[in-house]
Design a protein around this motif. Structure first.
Motif, PDB file in Angstrom:
ATOM      1  N   TYR A 145       0.826  -1.194   0.000  1.00 37.89           N
ATOM      2  CA  TYR A 145       0.000   0.000   0.000  1.00 37.89           C
ATOM      3  C   TYR A 145       0.870   1.257   0.000  1.00 37.89           C
ATOM      4  N   GLY A 146       1.962   1.209   0.748  1.00 36.72           N
ATOM      5  CA  GLY A 146       2.836   2.374   0.848  1.00 36.72           C
ATOM      6  C   GLY A 146       3.409   2.796  -0.493  1.00 36.72           C
ATOM      7  N   ALA A 147       3.729   1.810  -1.350  1.00 38.46           N
ATOM      8  CA  ALA A 147       4.260   2.117  -2.678  1.00 38.46           C
ATOM      9  C   ALA A 147       3.195   2.779  -3.551  1.00 38.46           C
ATOM     10  N   VAL A 148       1.957   2.298  -3.441  1.00 41.48           N
ATOM     11  CA  VAL A 148       0.861   2.911  -4.189  1.00 41.48           C
ATOM     12  C   VAL A 148       0.666   4.353  -3.744  1.00 41.48           C
ATOM     13  N   ALA A 149       0.626   4.573  -2.434  1.00 39.06           N
ATOM     14  CA  ALA A 149       0.446   5.923  -1.894  1.00 39.06           C
ATOM     15  C   ALA A 149       1.563   6.850  -2.346  1.00 39.06           C
ATOM     16  N   ARG A 150       2.798   6.321  -2.384  1.00 40.60           N
ATOM     17  CA  ARG A 150       3.944   7.138  -2.793  1.00 40.60           C
ATOM     18  C   ARG A 150       3.858   7.536  -4.251  1.00 40.60           C
ATOM     19  N   ASP A 151       3.581   6.570  -5.138  1.00 38.73           N
ATOM     20  CA  ASP A 151       3.553   6.865  -6.572  1.00 38.73           C
ATOM     21  C   ASP A 151       2.353   7.710  -6.969  1.00 38.73           C
ATOM     22  N   LEU A 152       1.227   7.539  -6.264  1.00 41.68           N
ATOM     23  CA  LEU A 152       0.025   8.282  -6.612  1.00 41.68           C
ATOM     24  C   LEU A 152      -0.108   9.584  -5.838  1.00 41.68           C
ATOM     25  N   ARG A 153       0.836   9.822  -4.904  1.00 44.35           N
ATOM     26  CA  ARG A 153       0.808  11.047  -4.098  1.00 44.35           C
ATOM     27  C   ARG A 153      -0.514  11.183  -3.345  1.00 44.35           C
ATOM     28  N   VAL A 154      -0.914  10.115  -2.662  1.00 46.74           N
ATOM     29  CA  VAL A 154      -2.154  10.134  -1.893  1.00 46.74           C
ATOM     30  C   VAL A 154      -1.883   9.593  -0.493  1.00 46.74           C
ATOM     31  N   ASP A 155      -2.836   9.812   0.404  1.00 52.37           N
ATOM     32  CA  ASP A 155      -2.727   9.252   1.749  1.00 52.37           C
ATOM     33  C   ASP A 155      -2.948   7.748   1.710  1.00 52.37           C
ATOM     34  N   ASP A 156      -2.406   7.047   2.697  1.00 51.00           N
ATOM     35  CA  ASP A 156      -2.590   5.601   2.771  1.00 51.00           C
ATOM     36  C   ASP A 156      -4.066   5.226   2.803  1.00 51.00           C
ATOM     37  N   SER A 157      -4.891   6.066   3.403  1.00 49.12           N
ATOM     38  CA  SER A 157      -6.322   5.780   3.518  1.00 49.12           C
ATOM     39  C   SER A 157      -7.044   5.820   2.169  1.00 49.12           C
ATOM     40  N   GLU A 158      -6.406   6.408   1.143  1.00 44.04           N
ATOM     41  CA  GLU A 158      -7.029   6.525  -0.180  1.00 44.04           C
ATOM     42  C   GLU A 158      -6.603   5.417  -1.133  1.00 44.04           C
ATOM     43  N   VAL A 159      -5.649   4.595  -0.730  1.00 39.97           N
ATOM     44  CA  VAL A 159      -5.085   3.594  -1.634  1.00 39.97           C
ATOM     45  C   VAL A 159      -6.159   2.658  -2.173  1.00 39.97           C
ATOM     46  N   GLU A 160      -6.980   2.114  -1.304  1.00 38.07           N
ATOM     47  CA  GLU A 160      -7.959   1.118  -1.742  1.00 38.07           C
ATOM     48  C   GLU A 160      -8.965   1.715  -2.729  1.00 38.07           C
ATOM     49  N   SER A 161      -9.359   2.968  -2.530  1.00 34.54           N
ATOM     50  CA  SER A 161     -10.314   3.584  -3.455  1.00 34.54           C
ATOM     51  C   SER A 161      -9.702   3.773  -4.835  1.00 34.54           C
ATOM     52  N   TRP A 162      -8.394   4.046  -4.890  1.00 32.49           N
ATOM     53  CA  TRP A 162      -7.749   4.195  -6.192  1.00 32.49           C
ATOM     54  C   TRP A 162      -7.548   2.840  -6.870  1.00 32.49           C
ATOM     55  N   VAL A 163      -7.275   1.803  -6.103  1.00 24.65           N
ATOM     56  CA  VAL A 163      -7.182   0.464  -6.682  1.00 24.65           C
ATOM     57  C   VAL A 163      -8.533   0.052  -7.256  1.00 24.65           C
ATOM     58  N   ILE A 164      -9.609   0.327  -6.516  1.00 23.45           N
ATOM     59  CA  ILE A 164     -10.951   0.001  -6.995  1.00 23.45           C
ATOM     60  C   ILE A 164     -11.250   0.767  -8.283  1.00 23.45           C
ATOM     61  N   ALA A 165     -10.852   2.044  -8.334  1.00 24.53           N
ATOM     62  CA  ALA A 165     -11.080   2.843  -9.535  1.00 24.53           C
ATOM     63  C   ALA A 165     -10.326   2.271 -10.730  1.00 24.53           C
ATOM     64  N   ALA A 166      -9.083   1.837 -10.512  1.00 26.47           N
ATOM     65  CA  ALA A 166      -8.279   1.274 -11.598  1.00 26.47           C
ATOM     66  C   ALA A 166      -8.859  -0.051 -12.080  1.00 26.47           C
TER      67      ALA A 166
END
Length: 241
Positions: A145-166
């Motif tokens: 999750y931390g890698a996703v948050a880093r590359d997408l410039r988002v908070d850790d709490s937003e990672v799952e919503s961006w994965v769902i969107a993708a």
């Protein structure tokens, strides 16, 4: 084909699906197979197609993926009036969010490119986050999750919503492990298939062949053992008789 595609693209109105118009534009732009064929009409169509690909890089992802190689699109880079648009298109085709943000910080022409093209910075950031996640998924089978948050410039709490969107967009198929906080990639769209991707594919194929070979060798050994056991049983019966 060129006349038909031009007529279809020109005939599309506000009620026409944007993807349909973009598909005809790509067909038209792709019909200019040589740089010597590119004229004013080709440049105008290439400009419209580039704007469409930036506005929606997902719906026609496969069709748009190689458009930088089209002579008419490549010609945009040589024209001062459209070079900024071509630079932005290249980022959308090959770059990550970090590349877009760097470009936004260093390119004085970007605000006018966005305004003239009917694009917005926020919509570009959203699209680049999805594309960056697709790139990340192509590079790793398991993503913290931390890698996703880093590359997408988002908070850790937003990672799952961006994965769902993708996943919903069709760019990837993945599962999320909330306990381990990792994304397991099952399938993903490949944005650029270069030497790195060929090497990765070869590695995966070699590993697959190795696994298959091990399974086949195990089956052969099992068959050999079963045959030997059967022969031994027949010999025992024969001796008993």
């Amino acid at each position: 084909v060129r006349r038909m595609a031009a007529a279809a693209a020109a005939g599309s109105d506000a009620n026409e699906a944007a993807a349909t118009r973009q598909r005809f534009l790509l067909l038209l732009v792709g019909s200019y197979g040589e740089a010597s064929e590119v004229d004013g009409e080709a440049l105008a169509s290439a400009k419209d197609a580039a704007i469409g690909a930036i506005r929606d890089p997902v719906t026609l992802f496969s069709e748009q993926r190689g458009m930088l190689l089209m002579p008419a699109v490549a010609a945009l880079a040589a024209n001062p009036a459209t070079k900024g648009l071509h630079d932005l298109l290249r980022i959308f085709q090959e770059g990550k969010l970090q590349d877009y943000e760097s470009h936004a910080a260093t390119s004085p022409a970007l605000p006018s490119v966005l305004s003239d093209s009917g694009l917005t910075h926020d919509s570009c950031v959203r699209s680049m986050r999805l594309l960056s996640l697709a790139t990340l998924a192509a590079e790793h089978e398991e993503i913290p999750y931390g890698a996703v948050a880093r590359d997408l410039r988002v908070d850790d709490s937003e990672v799952e919503s961006w994965v769902i969107a993708a996943v919903s967009s069709g760019l990837l198929r993945a599962k999320m492990d909330q306990l381990r906080e990792v994304v397991t990639v099952e399938r993903c769209a490949v944005r650029a298939f270069g030497p790195g991707q060929w090497a990765e594919l070869k590695g995966r194929l070699d590993a697959w062949k190795g696994n298959v070979g091990s399974v086949l060798e195990g089956l052969r050994a099992s068959r050999g053992a079963a045959r030997a056991q059967a022969r031994a049983q027949l010999q025992v019966r024969a001796e008993a008789q």
